[in-house]
Design an enzyme around this catalytic site. Structure first.
Site, PDB file in Angstrom:
ATOM      1  N   LYS A  78       0.926  -1.087   0.034  1.00  0.00           N
ATOM      2  CA  LYS A  78       0.011  -0.184  -0.176  1.00  0.00           C
ATOM      3  C   LYS A  78       0.787   1.225  -0.012  1.00  0.00           C
ATOM      4  O   LYS A  78       1.777   1.169   0.826  1.00  0.00           O
ATOM      5  CB  LYS A  78      -0.866  -0.128   1.106  1.00  0.00           C
ATOM      6  CG  LYS A  78      -1.919   1.109   1.353  1.00  0.00           C
ATOM      7  CD  LYS A  78      -2.774   1.282   2.562  1.00  0.00           C
ATOM      8  CE  LYS A  78      -3.941   2.143   2.841  1.00  0.00           C
ATOM      9  NZ  LYS A  78      -4.747   1.958   3.765  1.00  0.00           N
ATOM     10  N   SER A 158      -9.863   2.132   2.826  1.00  0.00           N
ATOM     11  CA  SER A 158      -9.094   3.148   1.881  1.00  0.00           C
ATOM     12  C   SER A 158      -7.904   2.049   1.234  1.00  0.00           C
ATOM     13  O   SER A 158      -7.411   2.311   0.290  1.00  0.00           O
ATOM     14  CB  SER A 158      -8.050   3.835   2.701  1.00  0.00           C
ATOM     15  OG  SER A 158      -7.458   3.297   3.755  1.00  0.00           O
ATOM     16  N   SER A 182     -10.506   0.131   7.054  1.00  0.00           N
ATOM     17  CA  SER A 182      -9.961   0.237   5.633  1.00  0.00           C
ATOM     18  C   SER A 182      -9.244  -1.061   5.336  1.00  0.00           C
ATOM     19  O   SER A 182      -8.635  -1.127   4.022  1.00  0.00           O
ATOM     20  CB  SER A 182      -8.836   1.493   5.723  1.00  0.00           C
ATOM     21  OG  SER A 182      -9.458   2.555   5.624  1.00  0.00           O
TER      22      SER A 182
END
EC number: 6.3.5.7
Length: 491
Positions: A78, A158, A182
């Site tokens: 990420k 997210s 998330s």
């Protein structure tokens, strides 16, 4: 070679150990898959040269019998994790082409254990979002589609890039972060397994901060076993992070397949929301029945302060965000938009560098921390947070091993369908997940079924502090009963 991408981490580890294929072959297969799936926009930066170099080095180690627990496994990272000499932007314009001279603790532990980095994954800007539509690189596309429809769906947020890439077989697993859901919400939207560890279990050092008392790193993987394998490498004490807890890291994989007989599973009545879709209610009942069939005991529990969790979260998280994001001033690194004074430089840089959702949260956070409003909002939200934590403590004190809830209030929705006119509509996606962050507890989302349109739905299990092992054991029961789902390839 494409068969190599459909394996689990556990299967790939066995194949590498038996010399059925090399890490370089495994890495090349994934790099080809990434190239063919750019329409999903899951990766914001591909690092093929670095991936191949890492794979070759690991192959040499495996040949000498020196491979670590993740030797040769290709992962996606990420874009919130600092990666040394590799651009890290938090998917925000304000960080520009920032290249960190250091490595986050979590990723350094993955490389220590032999993993290979395929590239950086898309996420909501500064992890602020529930659909991966706020990224400055554009929205991520969910590899799942409604039956008979070509509507582009969100992968959740997210950590949308992480979930989408794992579901589409572009990487064998991915790092992610969870501040209010998330990891677990995108996992539920994409039929992947997502683990939000206990706060303090994984180091936050080198991860771009959103809300420091809520953020926690964790894995997204294809199976519960794969998530357990990744979690063991990601977890551990880090003296560089004062919130990191000094406890031994157990062998999470050993918990897979353990009996759940006699465990008490709490079913919280407050999670039965008005207007909750019948299919979510049905899935929840099915999950409870599977756990009961495996020997667990179901008990109704009460978490009375749950209804205050979302409003309290959307005070605490923006307050911490406004404090954390004050460092992006255009002076030391990242984007700089000149002005006639230092004040104007700050204003111009932030106006151009931050997206709408980030600006909205910074404004809310600054407001609730300001003189005259601090006691009315922030202090009160922190008191509510203490009550939410106590609700869980009371449950666990009665012998409850874990709590079963839905992971999301619906399946994945279309890009642009929610939150345009009313941001609160988007915030409601986190309704089942934020309590876990507010209380600092571990949670896992496991694929459990599909809705009427063929989209995946997930169930969430919430555990006692530092008892992720129980969640892995229970998650495996749900996974075995539900079976595994993969999207039909259309990209």
């Amino acid at each position: 070679m494409t068969d190599l991408t459909s394996m689990t981490i556990a299967e790939a580890k066995a194949g590498l150990a038996s010399k059925s294929f090399t890490s370089l072959e495994l890495t090349d297969a994934h790099l080809a898959a990434i190239e063919a799936a750019r329409s999903l926009n899951a990766f914001v930066l591909e690092t093929p040269d670095q991936a191949r170099a890492m794979a070759r080095a690991i192959d040499a180690k495996i040949a000498k019998g020196e491979g670590g627990p993740l030797a040769g496994i290709p992962l996606g990272i990420k874009d919130l994790f600092a990666t040394k000499d590799v651009r890290t932007t938090a998917c925000s314009k304000i960080l520009g082409n920032f290249v960190p001279p250091y490595e986050s603790t979590v990723t350094s532990q993955l490389w220590r254990d032999g993993a290979v980095m395929l590239g950086k994954l898309n996420n909501d800007e500064f992890a602020m979002g529930s659909s991966n539509e706020t990224s400055c690189f554009g929205p991520v596309v969910n590899p799942w589609r409604r039956e008979g429809s070509n509507t582009t769906l969100v992968p959740g947020g997210s950590s949308g890039g992480s979930a989408s890439a794992v579901a589409a077989l572009l990487c064998m697993g991915a790092t992610a972060t969870d501040t209010g859901g998330s990891i677990r919400q995108p996992a539920a939207f994409t039929a992947t397994v997502g683990v939000k560890p206990t706060y303090g279990r994984c180091s936050r050092w080198g991860i771009v901060a959103f809300a420091s008392s809520l953020d926690q790193a964790g894995p997204i993987a294809r199976t519960t076993r794969d998530a357990a394998i990744l979690m063991r490498s990601m977890a551990g004490h880090d003296p560089k992070d004062t919130t990191s807890v000094d406890r031994a890291v157990p062998d999470y994989e050993a918990a897979i397949g353990k009996s759940v007989k006699g465990m008490k599973i709490g079913i919280p009545k407050e999670y039965r929301l008005d207007g909750m879709p019948a299919e979510i209610e049905k899935l929840w009942a099915e999950g409870a029945a599977w756990l009961k069939a495996a020997g667990a005991e179901l008990v109704e529990v009460s978490l009375p302060h749950t209804k205050y969790a979302l409003p309290a979260y959307y005070i605490v998280a923006p307050a911490e965000a406004s404090s954390n994001l004050a460092r992006y001033d255009g002076v030391r690194y990242g984007l700089r938009v000149p002005g006639r004074s230092i004040g104007e430089l700050y204003e111009n840089t932030r106006a151009e560098g931050f997206g709408d959702e980030v600006r909205r949260r910074v404004m809310i956070g600054t407001y609730v921390l300001s003189a005259g409003y601090y006691d009315a909002y922030y202090l009160r939200a922190q008191k509510v947070r203490t009550l939410i934590k106590k609700d869980f403590e009371d449950c666990f004190a009665k012998g409850v091993s874990a709590i079963l809830t839905p992971a999301t209030p619906s399946a994945a929705f279309g890009v642009g369908e929610k939150g345009g006119a009313d941001p609160v509509e988007m915030y409601l996606n986190d309704i089942f997940t934020v309590t876990v962050n507010m209380a600092g507890l571990p949670g896992i989302a496991v694929p459990a079924g599909k809705d009427a349109q063929g989209l995946p739905l997930g169930l969430q299990l919430i555990g006692r502090p530092f008892d992720e092992e129980t969640l892995f054991s229970l998650g495996e029961v749900v996974e075995q009963a539900a079976g595994r789902f993969t999207p039909q390839r259309w990209w």
